[in-house]
Design an enzyme around this catalytic site. Structure first.
Site, PDB file in Angstrom:
ATOM      1  N   GLU A  66      -4.050   6.848  -2.142  1.00 57.28           N
ATOM      2  CA  GLU A  66      -3.403   5.575  -1.797  1.00 57.28           C
ATOM      3  C   GLU A  66      -3.673   4.524  -2.866  1.00 57.28           C
ATOM      4  O   GLU A  66      -4.786   4.409  -3.363  1.00 57.28           O
ATOM      5  CB  GLU A  66      -3.939   5.089  -0.446  1.00 57.28           C
ATOM      6  CG  GLU A  66      -3.410   3.712  -0.069  1.00 57.28           C
ATOM      7  CD  GLU A  66      -3.886   3.229   1.309  1.00 57.28           C
ATOM      8  OE1 GLU A  66      -3.893   4.041   2.255  1.00 57.28           O
ATOM      9  OE2 GLU A  66      -4.261   2.046   1.409  1.00 57.28           O
ATOM     10  N   TRP A 101     -11.699  -6.871  -0.718  1.00 56.46           N
ATOM     11  CA  TRP A 101     -10.669  -7.895  -0.896  1.00 56.46           C
ATOM     12  C   TRP A 101     -11.268  -9.297  -0.933  1.00 56.46           C
ATOM     13  O   TRP A 101     -10.785 -10.173  -1.612  1.00 56.46           O
ATOM     14  CB  TRP A 101      -9.601  -7.788   0.206  1.00 56.46           C
ATOM     15  CG  TRP A 101      -8.876  -6.470   0.129  1.00 56.46           C
ATOM     16  CD1 TRP A 101      -8.982  -5.426   1.010  1.00 56.46           C
ATOM     17  CD2 TRP A 101      -7.986  -6.024  -0.905  1.00 56.46           C
ATOM     18  NE1 TRP A 101      -8.217  -4.365   0.577  1.00 56.46           N
ATOM     19  CE2 TRP A 101      -7.595  -4.707  -0.588  1.00 56.46           C
ATOM     20  CE3 TRP A 101      -7.480  -6.597  -2.080  1.00 56.46           C
ATOM     21  CZ2 TRP A 101      -6.711  -3.961  -1.387  1.00 56.46           C
ATOM     22  CZ3 TRP A 101      -6.609  -5.860  -2.872  1.00 56.46           C
ATOM     23  CH2 TRP A 101      -6.236  -4.565  -2.524  1.00 56.46           C
ATOM     24  N   ASP A 136      -8.354   8.884   1.399  1.00 56.21           N
ATOM     25  CA  ASP A 136      -8.847   9.096   2.761  1.00 56.21           C
ATOM     26  C   ASP A 136      -9.053  10.604   2.905  1.00 56.21           C
ATOM     27  O   ASP A 136      -8.751  11.358   1.996  1.00 56.21           O
ATOM     28  CB  ASP A 136      -7.762   8.604   3.742  1.00 56.21           C
ATOM     29  CG  ASP A 136      -8.386   8.051   5.015  1.00 56.21           C
ATOM     30  OD1 ASP A 136      -9.542   8.414   5.306  1.00 56.21           O
ATOM     31  OD2 ASP A 136      -7.716   7.279   5.709  1.00 56.21           O
ATOM     32  N   GLU A 176       0.866  -1.186   0.000  1.00 54.47           N
ATOM     33  CA  GLU A 176       0.000   0.000   0.000  1.00 54.47           C
ATOM     34  C   GLU A 176       0.895   1.225   0.000  1.00 54.47           C
ATOM     35  O   GLU A 176       1.740   1.365   0.882  1.00 54.47           O
ATOM     36  CB  GLU A 176      -0.829   0.073   1.275  1.00 54.47           C
ATOM     37  CG  GLU A 176      -1.853  -0.992   1.469  1.00 54.47           C
ATOM     38  CD  GLU A 176      -2.255  -1.005   2.940  1.00 54.47           C
ATOM     39  OE1 GLU A 176      -2.815  -0.017   3.428  1.00 54.47           O
ATOM     40  OE2 GLU A 176      -1.981  -2.013   3.599  1.00 54.47           O
TER      41      GLU A 176
HETATM   42  N1  LIG Z   1      -5.028 -12.428   2.653  1.00 55.54           N
HETATM   43  C1  LIG Z   1      -4.142 -11.470   2.481  1.00 55.54           C
HETATM   44  N2  LIG Z   1      -2.898 -11.558   2.984  1.00 55.54           N
HETATM   45  C2  LIG Z   1      -1.997 -10.583   2.815  1.00 55.54           C
HETATM   46  N3  LIG Z   1      -2.253  -9.447   2.153  1.00 55.54           N
HETATM   47  C3  LIG Z   1      -3.482  -9.300   1.642  1.00 55.54           C
HETATM   48  C4  LIG Z   1      -4.479 -10.292   1.761  1.00 55.54           C
HETATM   49  N4  LIG Z   1      -5.586  -9.844   1.146  1.00 55.54           N
HETATM   50  C5  LIG Z   1      -5.295  -8.635   0.657  1.00 55.54           C
HETATM   51  N5  LIG Z   1      -4.028  -8.292   0.954  1.00 55.54           N
HETATM   52  C6  LIG Z   1      -3.314  -7.049   0.661  1.00 55.54           C
HETATM   53  O1  LIG Z   1      -3.527  -6.176   1.753  1.00 55.54           O
HETATM   54  C7  LIG Z   1      -3.649  -4.823   1.305  1.00 55.54           C
HETATM   55  C8  LIG Z   1      -4.939  -4.240   1.861  1.00 55.54           C
HETATM   56  O2  LIG Z   1      -4.942  -2.877   1.655  1.00 55.54           O
HETATM   57  P1  LIG Z   1      -6.035  -1.889   2.252  1.00 55.54           P
HETATM   58  O3  LIG Z   1      -5.469  -0.517   2.206  1.00 55.54           O
HETATM   59  O4  LIG Z   1      -7.336  -2.095   1.602  1.00 55.54           O
HETATM   60  O5  LIG Z   1      -6.228  -2.473   3.701  1.00 55.54           O
HETATM   61  P2  LIG Z   1      -5.878  -1.913   5.123  1.00 55.54           P
HETATM   62  O6  LIG Z   1      -4.547  -1.303   5.101  1.00 55.54           O
HETATM   63  O7  LIG Z   1      -6.142  -3.013   6.060  1.00 55.54           O
HETATM   64  O8  LIG Z   1      -6.990  -0.849   5.314  1.00 55.54           O
HETATM   65  P3  LIG Z   1      -6.893   0.732   5.443  1.00 55.54           P
HETATM   66  O9  LIG Z   1      -5.784   1.210   4.577  1.00 55.54           O
HETATM   67  O10 LIG Z   1      -8.242   1.136   4.969  1.00 55.54           O
HETATM   68  O11 LIG Z   1      -6.634   0.947   6.886  1.00 55.54           O
HETATM   69  C9  LIG Z   1      -3.569  -4.883  -0.200  1.00 55.54           C
HETATM   70  O12 LIG Z   1      -2.296  -4.537  -0.637  1.00 55.54           O
HETATM   71  C10 LIG Z   1      -3.871  -6.347  -0.523  1.00 55.54           C
HETATM   72  O13 LIG Z   1      -3.230  -6.799  -1.695  1.00 55.54           O
HETATM   73 MG   LIG Z   2      -4.508   0.860   3.358  1.00 57.15          MG
END
Ligand SMILES: Nc1ncnc2c1ncn2[C@@H]1O[C@H](COP(=O)(O)OP(=O)(O)OP(=O)(O)O)[C@@H](O)[C@H]1O
Ligand SMILES: [Mg+2]
Length: 459
Positions: A65, A425, A59, A9
């Site tokens: 992002e 996801w 955000d 990310e």
């Molecule tokens: N099962 C998994 N294991 C590891 N990584 C994953 C899995 N599923 C999705 N991902 C990765 O995790 C990331 C999720 O990013 P996202 O920004 O949506 O989530 P977050 O950081 O938890 O939420 P936020 O940024 O809203 O706080 C993506 O890069 C995605 O590819």
């Molecule tokens: Mg994120």
């Protein structure tokens, strides 16, 4: 060796400058609104999934992002990461054409770094799937010394402004992580976000969410960051006890290491011993290599992984010999330091000079015209890990070997048919007059699913 999905990310910085040299009246927040204008018009929100399986997001504030799709190879991950840069840059280009059409002198710049000119920090997070173990917390704690010291390989370099004169340091995030300690109840807390949200089968998996990395411009630095961390996760899953290198004061150590480009600083371990960052990295690297050798995992590695785990040891050798120049095409903090230092000595400047600050920003600027690192990559002065074709392919296409392939197909088909849909996801949801058809994808590894085939027939 078991497979693993990973995602990156990246939060980007937005700055504006004018073509006339006058002060810009466009704030980064305005710039972000312009960037997302089309997406908001189309989907009514600043959160959207793409046909390559990734997520674009804004955000509150001004840091767009890109969360990459799940990748099970380092090469796919690097390609996705660069594809994210190009996707946002093309949105910036479009917004800039809009500004030009409105006769406004402002132009938006997309910056892939971690600190803006006002000193605010934003992140680059890594996500790793790991198989659930009861002792996850303790295991992750044992990685803290690795995360604190890996900056000597994966830092992006930073001019730190301070009373008494600015200096060049190794990592952009090190000083920011300091703030996190006040809320830290365990050692790993400021480094690994422990929210238990696996985006997958909760019985089987956890997602390790690492928040202590710099955004990298060098593809090699990105690949190295993921490949080295992955090796240690394999060890954790296999139940290997990590070398005991617990630091007396991790957050103090992360700063001390970042502040010393000579790499000679020692930090105190809990057992009272003193170690350099390079020594700590070497202990982890050797333990990982020994484990892979014992298990026969080297035979399972693809070319990129293989090159990166070899580079881990080689880079430590070079750094120990003080031969930084031989790594200047691979490691961001050294590549950037060389350019800035050359400019600085030629002009007899101090690190406080605003011209150096501008040059530092240029290194991270993603516009083809102004971007330094991207042009170095074109000239071969920064080594890439994947081809330009692979990066361009990743703009529209998901990794073929993970769940992202299903998400990408669904997003593509539903958008083409102009159907209402929602995606995250794990869920694919087709909205219909009488409700919604939902498919839940609990297995991040599976790129095929009959239920999705059926759903696609409804689209
Ligand atoms: N099962 C998994 N294991 C590891 N990584 C994953 C899995 N599923 C999705 N991902 C990765 O995790 C990331 C999720 O990013 P996202 O920004 O949506 O989530 P977050 O950081 O938890 O939420 P936020 O940024 O809203 O706080 C993506 O890069 C995605 O590819
Ligand atoms: Mg994120």
């Amino acid at each position: 060796m078991p497979k693993r999905v990973m995602g990156v990310e990246t939060e980007y910085g937005l700055t504006t400058a004018t073509t006339t040299g006058a002060p810009s009246s466009l704030t980064p927040e305005d710039a972000a609104q312009r960037l997302f204008k089309r997406i908001v018009e189309w989907g009514r929100s600043t959160n959207t999934f793409l046909t390559n399986g990734s997520r674009l997001y804004l955000d509150v504030g001004a840091h767009p992002e890109f969360a990459s799709a799940e990748c099970d190879s380092i090469a796919d991950l690097v390609a996705m990461d660069r594809a994210g840069d190009l996707i946002f840059q093309s949105m910036v280009d479009e917004a800039n054409r809009g500004l030009e059409a409105e006769d406004m002198p402002e132009r938006i710049h997309l910056i892939k770094n971690n600190v803006d000119s006002a000193g605010n920090s934003f992140g680059c997070h890594e996500n790793y799937l790991i198989r659930r173990r009861r002792d996850f917390r303790a295991r992750v704690d044992s990685l803290v010394p690795f995360f604190i010291t890996r900056q000597v390989l994966t830092g992006a370099g930073h001019i730190r402004k301070q009373p008494g004169g600015a200096v060049y340091e190794i990592s952009q995030r090190a000083d920011q992580m300091w703030d996190a300690i006040s809320s830290a109840s365990t050692r790993s807390r400021p480094i690994v976000n422990t929210r238990d949200e696996p985006h997958g089968d909760i019985e089987k998996y956890r997602r390790m969410h690492v928040i202590v990395g710099d955004s990298n411009m060098s593809q090699t630095s990105t690949a190295l960051k993921f490949a080295t961390t992955e090796m240690l996760l394999v060890m954790i899953e296999d139940g290997v006890i990590m070398p005991d290198l617990k630091l007396q004061d991790p957050m103090r150590s992360i700063r001390e290491i970042s502040h010393d480009v000579s790499l000679k600083t020692t930090v105190e371990l809990e057992n009272g011993r003193m170690r350099t960052a390079l020594q700590i990295q070497r202990e982890f690297a050797e333990a990982a290599h020994n484990h892979y050798e014992r298990q026969g995992y080297f035979a399972d590695l693809d070319d990129t992984r293989s090159a990166m785990v070899t580079l881990w040891i080689e880079a430590l050798d070079r750094l120990e010999e003080g031969d930084l120049d031989s790594l200047s095409t691979k490691l961001d903090w050294i590549a950037k330091h060389n350019i800035l230092e050359r400019y600085r000595t030629k002009g007899g400047l101090t690190w406080d000079d605003p011209r150096l600050t501008r040059l530092e920003f240029a290194y991270h600027d993603l516009s083809p015209a102004a971007g330094l690192a991207t042009s170095m990559e074109k000239q071969g002065l920064l080594e890439s890990v994947v081809t330009e074709e692979a990066v361009h392919h990743a703009i529209d296409n998901p990794p073929a070997t993970t769940r992202a392939a299903l998400r990408g197909r669904f997003v593509g088909a539903a958008s083409e048919a102009r159907r209402d849909f929602m995606v995250d996801w794990m869920n694919l949801r087709l909205l219909e007059a009488d409700g919604a058809r939902t498919v839940i994808l609990k297995d991040p590894f599976s790129p095929v699913d009959e239920r999705v085939d059926e759903l696609l027939e409804q689209v």
